[in-house]
Design a protein around this motif. Structure first.
Motif, PDB file in Angstrom:
ATOM      1  N   VAL C 162      -5.532 -13.147 -43.074  1.00  0.00           N
ATOM      2  CA  VAL C 162      -5.587 -12.162 -41.981  1.00  0.00           C
ATOM      3  C   VAL C 162      -5.699 -10.722 -42.488  1.00  0.00           C
ATOM      4  CG1 VAL C 162      -4.391 -13.636 -40.330  1.00  0.00           C
ATOM      5  CG2 VAL C 162      -3.076 -12.009 -41.738  1.00  0.00           C
ATOM      6  N   ASP C 163      -5.599 -10.493 -43.765  1.00  0.00           N
ATOM      7  CA  ASP C 163      -5.872  -9.143 -44.265  1.00  0.00           C
ATOM      8  C   ASP C 163      -7.370  -8.881 -44.332  1.00  0.00           C
ATOM      9  OD1 ASP C 163      -3.340  -8.134 -44.523  1.00  0.00           O
ATOM     10  OD2 ASP C 163      -3.035  -9.123 -46.455  1.00  0.00           O
ATOM     11  N   ARG C 164      -8.113  -9.931 -44.619  1.00  0.00           N
ATOM     12  CA  ARG C 164      -9.576  -9.814 -44.595  1.00  0.00           C
ATOM     13  C   ARG C 164     -10.088  -9.939 -43.163  1.00  0.00           C
ATOM     14  NH1 ARG C 164     -13.068 -12.805 -49.242  1.00  0.00           N
ATOM     15  NH2 ARG C 164     -12.462 -11.408 -50.945  1.00  0.00           N
ATOM     16  N   TYR C 165      -9.731 -11.027 -42.513  1.00  0.00           N
ATOM     17  CA  TYR C 165     -10.227 -11.317 -41.158  1.00  0.00           C
ATOM     18  C   TYR C 165      -9.096 -11.040 -40.179  1.00  0.00           C
ATOM     19  CZ  TYR C 165     -14.070 -13.401 -43.727  1.00  0.00           C
ATOM     20  OH  TYR C 165     -15.133 -13.599 -44.572  1.00  0.00           O
ATOM     21  N   VAL C 166      -9.121  -9.857 -39.624  1.00  0.00           N
ATOM     22  CA  VAL C 166      -7.982  -9.332 -38.876  1.00  0.00           C
ATOM     23  C   VAL C 166      -8.013  -9.827 -37.430  1.00  0.00           C
ATOM     24  CG1 VAL C 166      -6.832  -7.213 -38.125  1.00  0.00           C
ATOM     25  CG2 VAL C 166      -8.068  -7.269 -40.321  1.00  0.00           C
ATOM     26  N   PRO C 167      -6.968 -10.484 -36.972  1.00  0.00           N
ATOM     27  CA  PRO C 167      -6.944 -10.954 -35.591  1.00  0.00           C
ATOM     28  C   PRO C 167      -6.967  -9.797 -34.591  1.00  0.00           C
ATOM     29  CG  PRO C 167      -5.281 -12.087 -36.889  1.00  0.00           C
ATOM     30  CD  PRO C 167      -5.803 -10.954 -37.746  1.00  0.00           C
ATOM     31  N   CYS C 168      -7.600 -10.068 -33.466  1.00  0.00           N
ATOM     32  CA  CYS C 168      -7.689  -9.097 -32.382  1.00  0.00           C
ATOM     33  C   CYS C 168      -7.611  -9.891 -31.078  1.00  0.00           C
ATOM     34  CB  CYS C 168      -9.006  -8.333 -32.494  1.00  0.00           C
ATOM     35  SG  CYS C 168      -9.368  -7.290 -31.086  1.00  0.00           S
ATOM     36  N   LEU C 169      -6.698  -9.542 -30.223  1.00  0.00           N
ATOM     37  CA  LEU C 169      -6.453 -10.307 -28.993  1.00  0.00           C
ATOM     38  C   LEU C 169      -7.459  -9.923 -27.913  1.00  0.00           C
ATOM     39  CD1 LEU C 169      -4.781 -12.095 -27.080  1.00  0.00           C
ATOM     40  CD2 LEU C 169      -3.189 -10.164 -26.811  1.00  0.00           C
ATOM     41  N   ARG C 170      -8.349 -10.855 -27.600  1.00  0.00           N
ATOM     42  CA  ARG C 170      -9.349 -10.589 -26.576  1.00  0.00           C
ATOM     43  C   ARG C 170      -8.850 -11.105 -25.230  1.00  0.00           C
ATOM     44  NH1 ARG C 170     -14.885  -8.953 -27.015  1.00  0.00           N
ATOM     45  NH2 ARG C 170     -15.697  -8.869 -24.880  1.00  0.00           N
ATOM     46  N   THR C 171      -8.899 -10.297 -24.214  1.00  0.00           N
ATOM     47  CA  THR C 171      -8.147 -10.597 -22.997  1.00  0.00           C
ATOM     48  C   THR C 171      -8.996 -10.712 -21.730  1.00  0.00           C
ATOM     49  OG1 THR C 171      -7.735  -8.226 -22.813  1.00  0.00           O
ATOM     50  CG2 THR C 171      -6.022  -9.554 -23.868  1.00  0.00           C
ATOM     51  N   ASP C 172     -10.305 -10.800 -21.880  1.00  0.00           N
ATOM     52  CA  ASP C 172     -11.166 -10.907 -20.694  1.00  0.00           C
ATOM     53  C   ASP C 172     -10.728 -12.030 -19.749  1.00  0.00           C
ATOM     54  OD1 ASP C 172     -12.494  -9.501 -22.769  1.00  0.00           O
ATOM     55  OD2 ASP C 172     -14.431  -9.800 -21.788  1.00  0.00           O
ATOM     56  N   ASP C 173     -10.442 -13.188 -20.310  1.00  0.00           N
ATOM     57  CA  ASP C 173     -10.137 -14.332 -19.454  1.00  0.00           C
ATOM     58  C   ASP C 173      -8.880 -14.092 -18.620  1.00  0.00           C
ATOM     59  OD1 ASP C 173     -12.319 -15.558 -20.484  1.00  0.00           O
ATOM     60  OD2 ASP C 173     -11.237 -17.097 -21.607  1.00  0.00           O
ATOM     61  N   LEU C 174      -7.874 -13.478 -19.221  1.00  0.00           N
ATOM     62  CA  LEU C 174      -6.625 -13.252 -18.494  1.00  0.00           C
ATOM     63  C   LEU C 174      -6.847 -12.339 -17.289  1.00  0.00           C
ATOM     64  CD1 LEU C 174      -4.196 -12.739 -21.511  1.00  0.00           C
ATOM     65  CD2 LEU C 174      -4.261 -14.692 -19.936  1.00  0.00           C
ATOM     66  N   VAL C 175      -7.644 -11.294 -17.492  1.00  0.00           N
ATOM     67  CA  VAL C 175      -7.835 -10.317 -16.418  1.00  0.00           C
ATOM     68  C   VAL C 175      -8.844 -10.818 -15.390  1.00  0.00           C
ATOM     69  CG1 VAL C 175      -8.698  -8.001 -15.902  1.00  0.00           C
ATOM     70  CG2 VAL C 175      -7.161  -8.374 -17.847  1.00  0.00           C
ATOM     71  N   LEU C 176      -9.948 -11.363 -15.884  1.00  0.00           N
ATOM     72  CA  LEU C 176     -11.061 -11.656 -14.979  1.00  0.00           C
ATOM     73  C   LEU C 176     -11.096 -13.105 -14.491  1.00  0.00           C
ATOM     74  CD1 LEU C 176     -13.786  -9.671 -16.980  1.00  0.00           C
ATOM     75  CD2 LEU C 176     -12.441  -8.866 -15.026  1.00  0.00           C
ATOM     76  N   LYS C 177     -10.362 -13.995 -15.174  1.00  0.00           N
ATOM     77  CA  LYS C 177     -10.454 -15.424 -14.820  1.00  0.00           C
ATOM     78  C   LYS C 177      -9.098 -16.080 -14.607  1.00  0.00           C
ATOM     79  CE  LYS C 177     -14.826 -16.130 -17.232  1.00  0.00           C
ATOM     80  NZ  LYS C 177     -15.504 -16.847 -18.341  1.00  0.00           N
ATOM     81  N   LEU C 178      -8.118 -15.309 -14.218  1.00  0.00           N
ATOM     82  CA  LEU C 178      -6.794 -15.911 -14.031  1.00  0.00           C
ATOM     83  C   LEU C 178      -6.812 -16.972 -12.937  1.00  0.00           C
ATOM     84  CD1 LEU C 178      -3.873 -15.592 -15.158  1.00  0.00           C
ATOM     85  CD2 LEU C 178      -3.346 -14.326 -13.064  1.00  0.00           C
ATOM     86  N   HIS C 179      -7.715 -16.801 -12.002  1.00  0.00           N
ATOM     87  CA  HIS C 179      -7.786 -17.740 -10.880  1.00  0.00           C
ATOM     88  C   HIS C 179      -8.415 -19.084 -11.271  1.00  0.00           C
ATOM     89  CE1 HIS C 179     -11.556 -15.616 -11.206  1.00  0.00           C
ATOM     90  NE2 HIS C 179     -12.138 -16.601 -10.576  1.00  0.00           N
ATOM     91  N   GLU C 180      -9.004 -19.146 -12.467  1.00  0.00           N
ATOM     92  CA  GLU C 180      -9.575 -20.436 -12.879  1.00  0.00           C
ATOM     93  C   GLU C 180      -8.463 -21.297 -13.470  1.00  0.00           C
ATOM     94  OE1 GLU C 180     -12.997 -19.883 -15.387  1.00  0.00           O
ATOM     95  OE2 GLU C 180     -13.982 -18.544 -13.937  1.00  0.00           O
ATOM     96  N   PRO C 181      -8.314 -22.509 -12.980  1.00  0.00           N
ATOM     97  CA  PRO C 181      -7.198 -23.377 -13.420  1.00  0.00           C
ATOM     98  C   PRO C 181      -7.115 -23.490 -14.944  1.00  0.00           C
ATOM     99  CG  PRO C 181      -8.431 -24.413 -11.626  1.00  0.00           C
ATOM    100  CD  PRO C 181      -9.168 -23.168 -11.973  1.00  0.00           C
ATOM    101  N   ARG C 182      -8.286 -23.570 -15.578  1.00  0.00           N
ATOM    102  CA  ARG C 182      -8.321 -23.721 -17.030  1.00  0.00           C
ATOM    103  C   ARG C 182      -7.568 -22.584 -17.742  1.00  0.00           C
ATOM    104  NH1 ARG C 182      -7.843 -25.694 -20.794  1.00  0.00           N
ATOM    105  NH2 ARG C 182      -9.042 -25.670 -22.752  1.00  0.00           N
ATOM    106  N   THR C 183      -7.654 -21.379 -17.207  1.00  0.00           N
ATOM    107  CA  THR C 183      -7.004 -20.244 -17.853  1.00  0.00           C
ATOM    108  C   THR C 183      -5.490 -20.406 -17.858  1.00  0.00           C
ATOM    109  OG1 THR C 183      -8.778 -18.847 -16.978  1.00  0.00           O
ATOM    110  CG2 THR C 183      -6.842 -17.723 -17.856  1.00  0.00           C
TER     111      THR C 183
END
Lengths: 439, 439, 439
Positions: C162-183
């Motif tokens: 993770v020092d080379r490939y740094v994690p980044c939390l992508r949150t589109d699904d939480l905001v835009l797709k919370l209504h989808e059961p899968r989320t």
């Protein structure tokens, strides 16, 4: 053979070489307002009467009456010449000087009250034979190959060589003015269809397309206001409004909108059926400045987006849409839509965007991000043949500069590779996108 | 005599020649916030206190308290100097260095904690006589001819030479804050009119114009939010809202809108009557970032169009509207409106658009498409006299570059022809558009 | 060690010197879509499969089926190669050629049907060991320091450095797709929280942040449609809509809006609490062209403004917002907002704005008006490691040109001073703005 205008060759040698080569190619002009029966100007008034000069002179203080239609042509030219000094910084003025120098051996670099008389004499072409010979001379000297027209739907399309002057079906009136009684009358007269409802309207529109295609039309075109958003027609909902419009009855705003959407969609369907490209010229609002000179009253609202056209582009995947946008700041969005939609092609640099600073910015981005086979470089939008050469030369200079800087210097392209792109943009793409359909 | 700043002469000889010649001309500055009673800075704090420095320093991490008004001027300067390194890439920083070098013999090219003390000492002008002498010195060294002020409507307009420091009636409060009791009180006090309704308001406003014109005012000005759309006043509909506003009663949003439209239209009528140009500064929204430093809290919404001003431009054909737009991407639309409407003139490059990259793009298009007699090149917007020279020099450099590239290289103009255009833009047009009316 | 690509060194010596020096610095890439388990391409199909090539080829006439997922990789590459000539003018094509020449010793300057086979062979990396060695080689040759990822919220974040490939939390699904059961299912699975209402949602989101930060995440990110306007959440009003969304019930449009606002605000609160920068990527509309190739269906509506984000920027003064805008014409507004708001930083040049003409215009304005310590120069947005070098080189060329012209020529900066700014923009600012939080 091309015109000789030594004063305006680019200074940079690499740019000049590209420019000189481009000038050897014929000009293919896919949009103009040329009158094919009188293509070149019969006198200087027909040159100076171009709305760019009257509106810029008016904007700088000339009363609109100074160029009133009831004046004698020579008087109008003299009046206008008194105001040319105020606009001699503009690119439009540079076209004028190039016309005067190229076609009329004018020796000066500005036109004023003291020189306009001689120029008027030099440009005068009296009588039909002199006019026809002059048309031919300008055509040859400009090295023209094809010039597209703007034909009203009821244009008889007779009396000229349609291989040179290519018909193009202009449809603003059908979409935006169907409710005006004059429009329906003209439509009936032009098609022989007794238009009374939506079905009759469709029958008449199909007849128009048949006639235009048979006469060599190679495009359908329309200019649309910035708030227009095409949407899939709902024929059932449109039945009553369309019938009311055809009968000249009063309409509510939502009925107007329904009619526009319905007729526009019908036109797109015909473009699909008849395999005609549909030129979309997006943005103008008519008559924003009613006290202006003829042709100098329209403007726009810059808050416009191609997003409103998504349903159209998706639904008519088989129709090619050459798109021009009027607001200069809308050019970047057109790059993105042309990059994604196979049927959206950026076309030329239109009217208020037809200014070197805007052209250069738009062109650079198009060359960097839109497939080269989709670029439709330029059209003149001219009313008289003489303007085609200086306008295309302006564009070819900018294209040469852009290709030299971006391609040859930036990407280490050979000059031949740069010219390959230029040839597509200026000649090959327009020929391919606007093919002969008839005969 | 002009200032000597050898470090910033353009490198290209053709550009340099144009620039050097322009620097010989006097500066005519049609918009500033100069205090005519204390035009030049009495100390460095009055220079560093310019909102550009405090807001950029704050934006880069300086707490707003570091430049709080209750601090001693020297302390504020020292605090700010600690943050100048963070913004020394900006064009605003370059004005600061030019001031320090030109007016205070500062030998360095950056100001930091270790050099700010010496500069503070060098810039200090203690006492009235030293201040007045310094005002004169900066005026001379900058070669100023006229500097327009921003005067509140109740400014007594006494105590300075109005040929140098030209009054300009700023009207934001009347249009946007009529409902605040303080505004009506000030209006009554300034005019002696017992404002109680629309008629009284009109009487008072006319009195303001009379007083301003009598005192040499040469413009009326206002800044307007992006959603404001002027419309022809409907005095009858406005009767009640205006009366309620004057009495400080609560107003509905539509009443606010009615009042704004009514007062704004009244001002335009007075501009017509008193033959004053009406400067429109379009775009700002106040206090978007309330926690910012003083002067650094306003921003804009880029979704704005001049289309909303069409009724105004048409109705007041006799009023000249010098227009500035705040959002940089709105500049292209202003080119089109200035090209069509005789009474719309593009004026300067304002605030967030006053950045070389934006100026260069706007200027190129204006020079190519707007009659040269309509171009109002630049204004300083300065609060202290010292800023006028470096800001105008920035503009003159860009103008020189643009004219050299577009005019001399692109159009084969002679340097004299390029300078002819520059002279109009910088000096002759402002003198003509903002004429003396009084005395 | 950096890659050797002699063909694309800038021609101007001052520019070249700046460029060469920048190429000695490591690349810090704060946004990509790299798969850390397979960072470099295993074959040419993984390079040519980048949506830029498939969408541009499709836009120029290639059927989407020619690159269907069910085809063999070599067949897909051959199909695409037949269409590369149509797009060889684009900047995206230039990245491809630089990859081929730099990493695979490709000797030509275009890829076509006759050369694609050899290139395919040269780029093939069969087996895990060969793949891993290749990852390392590309990493070294590109001189990479850190590459940020785009991790879905339920990414296990295991299996790479993770020092080379740094994690980044992508949150589109939480905001835009919370209504989808899968989320909601994914959220429950990822956190172990039995999410049933707003409180449960908050608990789960906090768990996500804890896990991401513990695993070295250095940013939270989201892409937002142009009509989204963040507003302070009103938890009480959101109670029912959020509960209904979590249960997969139907929602009214205003309920959707309430949920988006609530979840977005919750994420911003977590960014404040966990001291993570919140990358805002403003503008895309998904699936505007549904018939397009994978990754090539999204576009935008240019009518967007940062004014809609004022409440967010004010409320979360302690959160850093690196902002990217999608519509090229929105770039100027971002300059103004970054100049005023301390917590708004202009970041890179995104997607449809990642075109040299747009980058150059935006970069010039940012360098002139935004504090240098706030400029986050560039990110690759790449899916495969090979693209990072040519994309950064494109940017470094433009940066070198801009600094040479504006800084060295325009402001008489020394080359060292220009490089000081470049170093901040490319390396130091990203390192400081996206710091290590964990361990």
């Amino acid at each position: 053979m091309t015109a000789d205008s030594p004063a305006r060759r680019p200074a940079d040698p690499a740019v000049r070489d590209l420019f000189e080569e481009m000038r050897r190619w014929p000009i293919f002009d896919p949009h103009s307002h040329i009158d094919p029966r009188r293509p070149a100007a019969r006198n200087l008034d027909e040159v100076l009467g171009y709305h760019y000069y009257t509106e810029l002179a008016h904007s700088s203080g000339m009363p609109a009456e100074a160029v009133a239609p009831e004046l004698a042509p020579r008087a109008r030219s003299e009046n206008l010449a008194r105001h040319l000094a105020a606009i001699d910084n503009t690119v439009q003025h540079s076209w004028l000087i190039e016309i005067a120098r190229t076609f009329h051996a004018f020796p000066h670099d500005r036109i004023g009250p003291e020189t306009v008389g001689g120029l008027y004499d030099a440009a005068l072409r009296d009588g039909e034979a002199a006019g026809a010979a002059w048309d031919e001379q300008v055509w040859e000297r400009s090295n023209l190959e094809a010039v597209f027209l703007t034909n009203e739907f009821d244009d008889p399309l007779e009396g000229w060589d349609v291989d040179r002057y290519v018909p193009c079906l202009r449809t603003d009136d059908l979409v935006l003015k169907l409710h005006e009684p004059r429009t329906v009358e003209r439509l009936k007269a032009a098609t022989g269809v007794d238009v009374g409802d939506g079905a009759g309207l469709r029958e008449a529109v199909v007849k128009l397309f048949e006639r235009f295609v048979a006469r060599g039309a190679r495009a359908c075109a329309i200019s649309l206001p910035p708030d227009f958003e095409p949407r899939r027609a709902t024929p059932r909902r449109a039945v009553t409004p369309v019938r009311r419009a055809i009968r000249g009855l009063d309409l509510r705003p939502d009925e107007h909108a329904e009619i526009r959407a319905t007729v526009f969609w019908m036109l797109a369907e015909c473009c699909a059926e008849f395999r005609l490209p549909f030129d979309l010229m997006i943005g103008p609002i008519r008559n924003v400045y009613p006290a202006g000179v003829a042709g100098g009253r329209d403007l726009f609202d810059r808050r416009v987006s191609l997003y409103g056209y998504r349903e159209l582009f998706n639904h008519f995947a088989g129709v090619t849409f050459p798109v021009s946008t009027l607001s200069p700041d809308a050019g970047a969005e057109l790059v993105a839509y042309s990059w994604i939609f196979p049927n959206v092609l950026p076309m030329g640099h239109w009217w208020y965007s037809n200014v070197p600073a805007f052209i250069a910015a738009d062109l650079a981005a198009r060359l960097q991000a839109v497939p080269k086979v989709k670029l439709l470089g330029y059209y003149s939008d001219a009313y008289k043949l003489e303007f085609i050469l200086p306008k295309f030369d302006m564009y070819r200079r900018i294209l040469a500069e852009t290709l030299a800087e971006q391609g040859i210097v930036g990407q280490r392209w050979s000059p031949d590779r740069a010219l390959e792109v230029a040839k597509l943009i200026l000649v090959d793409n327009p020929r391919r996108v606007f093919p002969h359909r008839a005969r």
